[in-house]
Design a protein around this motif. Structure first.
Motif, PDB file in Angstrom:
ATOM      1  N   LEU A  72      -8.400  -2.474   0.221  1.00  0.00           N
ATOM      2  CA  LEU A  72      -7.203  -2.570  -0.991  1.00  0.00           C
ATOM      3  C   LEU A  72      -5.893  -2.470  -0.264  1.00  0.00           C
ATOM      4  O   LEU A  72      -5.565  -1.486   0.444  1.00  0.00           O
ATOM      5  CB  LEU A  72      -7.390  -1.691  -2.167  1.00  0.00           C
ATOM      6  CG  LEU A  72      -6.198  -1.853  -3.038  1.00  0.00           C
ATOM      7  CD1 LEU A  72      -6.421  -3.146  -3.776  1.00  0.00           C
ATOM      8  CD2 LEU A  72      -6.159  -0.734  -3.952  1.00  0.00           C
ATOM      9  N   ASP A 107      -8.532  -6.965  -0.950  1.00  0.00           N
ATOM     10  CA  ASP A 107      -7.589  -7.152  -2.179  1.00  0.00           C
ATOM     11  C   ASP A 107      -6.229  -6.701  -1.954  1.00  0.00           C
ATOM     12  O   ASP A 107      -6.040  -5.826  -0.971  1.00  0.00           O
ATOM     13  CB  ASP A 107      -8.452  -6.498  -3.289  1.00  0.00           C
ATOM     14  CG  ASP A 107      -9.702  -6.659  -3.963  1.00  0.00           C
ATOM     15  OD1 ASP A 107     -10.292  -8.085  -3.431  1.00  0.00           O
ATOM     16  OD2 ASP A 107     -10.475  -6.310  -4.677  1.00  0.00           O
ATOM     17  N   LEU A 153      -2.940  -5.341  -3.926  1.00  0.00           N
ATOM     18  CA  LEU A 153      -2.146  -4.666  -5.103  1.00  0.00           C
ATOM     19  C   LEU A 153      -0.738  -4.622  -4.849  1.00  0.00           C
ATOM     20  O   LEU A 153      -0.197  -4.274  -4.018  1.00  0.00           O
ATOM     21  CB  LEU A 153      -2.627  -3.225  -5.249  1.00  0.00           C
ATOM     22  CG  LEU A 153      -2.000  -2.424  -6.726  1.00  0.00           C
ATOM     23  CD1 LEU A 153      -3.273  -1.545  -7.040  1.00  0.00           C
ATOM     24  CD2 LEU A 153      -0.854  -1.548  -6.118  1.00  0.00           C
ATOM     25  N   TYR A 183     -13.240   1.155  -3.333  1.00  0.00           N
ATOM     26  CA  TYR A 183     -12.945   0.603  -2.372  1.00  0.00           C
ATOM     27  C   TYR A 183     -13.278   1.744  -1.142  1.00  0.00           C
ATOM     28  O   TYR A 183     -13.284   2.955  -1.361  1.00  0.00           O
ATOM     29  CB  TYR A 183     -11.120   0.439  -2.117  1.00  0.00           C
ATOM     30  CG  TYR A 183     -10.713  -0.691  -3.064  1.00  0.00           C
ATOM     31  CD1 TYR A 183     -10.932  -1.859  -2.555  1.00  0.00           C
ATOM     32  CD2 TYR A 183     -10.520  -0.501  -4.278  1.00  0.00           C
ATOM     33  CE1 TYR A 183     -10.528  -2.964  -3.448  1.00  0.00           C
ATOM     34  CE2 TYR A 183     -10.054  -1.564  -5.180  1.00  0.00           C
ATOM     35  CZ  TYR A 183     -10.020  -2.761  -4.734  1.00  0.00           C
ATOM     36  OH  TYR A 183      -9.720  -3.779  -5.441  1.00  0.00           O
ATOM     37  N   VAL A 201      -8.066   2.048   1.814  1.00  0.00           N
ATOM     38  CA  VAL A 201      -6.784   1.480   0.976  1.00  0.00           C
ATOM     39  C   VAL A 201      -5.749   1.714   2.428  1.00  0.00           C
ATOM     40  O   VAL A 201      -5.352   2.664   3.307  1.00  0.00           O
ATOM     41  CB  VAL A 201      -6.094   2.492  -0.084  1.00  0.00           C
ATOM     42  CG1 VAL A 201      -4.494   2.185  -0.272  1.00  0.00           C
ATOM     43  CG2 VAL A 201      -6.987   2.562  -0.925  1.00  0.00           C
TER      44      VAL A 201
END
Length: 388
Positions: free
Chosen positions: A6, A38, A40, A86, A89
């Motif tokens: 992420l 992904d 964010l 996840y 990060v």
């Protein structure tokens, strides 16, 4: 291992330029390694991004009070519910409420995180709001950097100057050059015909944001002196970029004051085919910047087989010079000296000794993939990550 990663950034918008481009480069590398990436981020006005660059999801959340420094209660709630999905990060900033909160949530759930500061922990950037950053650095950022599995830099110079607010020996710092794949083939003739440039005109290209730190004002002063010395030379400077209106007005004023209009063409912001054509049509790319922790456009120029003139404040200069071009200091006299050297080397055909495309190839994905693979393996599988 099919890792799920992420990436967290306060504003995920292609208009932000460098950081957006860096994230797309990193996630493209992750995709090549078989990982899912992904995003964010906080929703912004007129937000633009290319979803085709990502094999995962782009999760956008609304900003919340106090609406500055990127806070989002929605994003925090989502993180609490989803973070354990996840393996890793990646924080792409530290001076933001969102980044601070995500680091705290990751630590609580025992999910590892790494930091890509993208110059935000560089002494040059720390001069902005320095008093506030010094206080917050010792109170907040010190903990974020200390608990990170690694901090990622794009060059050895950035690693050397990085401020983590800790004893550097206790912080894991990795050097990972950004993978750049600029494969667009431009047309020299098409660009020159479009902008009324003769086949024999020597073209300098400034292709960057028109910003005070990029050194364009210094280049203009050196360029004026160069033209005064070589008044019979057929030369043009192409300025390809946009910036703050006030600074653009200042630059236009300098051009008028020094009577350089006949030797300069402003092409505005270029992308896609127009950008590739500009690289192909030019003879030397210039970026005498005050500070540049990487320089994506520099590498794109090299990969287009265009030699570069960059300042020694462009942190990757040692990986580029001399085969890729020339280096100067961030001052008028040094830039002028470099312009004279460039003119001499082109006139004497010494330019044939330069190998910009070969230098640019060192930053391609296939040259860096093993470095990235080793990095992720160490971050995920070892308790401590130590890089030399």
């Amino acid at each position: 291992m099919n890792m799920k990663i992420l990436h967290v950034i306060g504003c995920f918008d292609k208009k932000n330029g460098g950081v957006y481009s860096a994230i797309t480069s990193i996630t493209d590398m992750e995709r090549s390694l078989g990982f899912t990436s992904d995003i964010l981020s906080i929703r912004s006005d007129d937000q633009q991004y290319d979803s085709r660059f990502f094999n995962g999801q782009v999760n956008l959340f609304n900003r919340s009070f106090p609406y500055v420094f990127s806070p989002s209660k929605e994003a925090e709630r989502w993180m609490e519910l989803n973070i354990e999905r996840y393996d890793l990060v990646v924080l792409h900033e530290v001076w933001a409420i969102l980044a601070v909160r995500v680091a705290s949530i990751a630590k609580k759930h025992q999910v590892k995180y790494v930091i890509w500061p993208h110059g935000s922990l560089d002494p040059f950037d720390l001069k902005k709001k320095s008093f506030l950053k010094k206080i917050l650095g010792n109170i907040v950022i010190k903990g974020i950097t200390a608990n990170a599995s690694a901090i990622c830099c794009t060059s050895n110079i950035e690693k050397d100057v990085l401020e983590t607010y800790n004893d550097q020996k206790n912080v894991s710092i990795s050097v990972l050059p950004l993978p750049i794949e600029f494969n667009a083939e431009g047309s020299r003739e098409r660009f020159r015909d479009k902008h009324n440039l003769s086949a024999n005109t020597f073209v300098f290209l400034f292709l960057s944001r028109v910003d005070y730190k990029k050194g364009l004002d210094l280049f203009l002063r050196a360029y004026k002196r160069f033209l005064d010395i070589n008044n019979d030379i057929d030369v043009k400077l192409i300025i390809a970029g946009k910036g703050n209106r006030a600074y653009e007005t200042y630059i236009n004023g300098l051009i008028a004051e020094m009577r350089l209009s006949a030797y300069i063409y402003s092409a505005g912001f270029l992308s896609g085919t127009d950008k590739a054509d500009a690289f192909a049509a030019s003879d030397c790319f210039i970026l005498p910047s005050m500070n540049e922790n990487y320089g994506i456009s520099v590498i794109e120029a090299l990969q287009s087989n265009l030699p570069v003139l960059i300042s020694d404040n462009v942190y990757i200069w040692k990986d580029i010079i001399p085969a890729g071009g020339w280096v100067c200091e961030h001052n008028v006299d040094s830039i002028l000296s470099s312009l004279n050297v460039i003119h001499r080397e082109f006139t004497s055909k010494q330019i044939r000794m330069k190998r910009p495309a070969k230098v640019g190839g060192n930053f391609k994905k296939d040259q860096l993939i093993s470095l990235y693979s080793d990095f992720y393996d160490l971050v995920i599988n070892k308790q401590e990550v130590i890089f030399s």
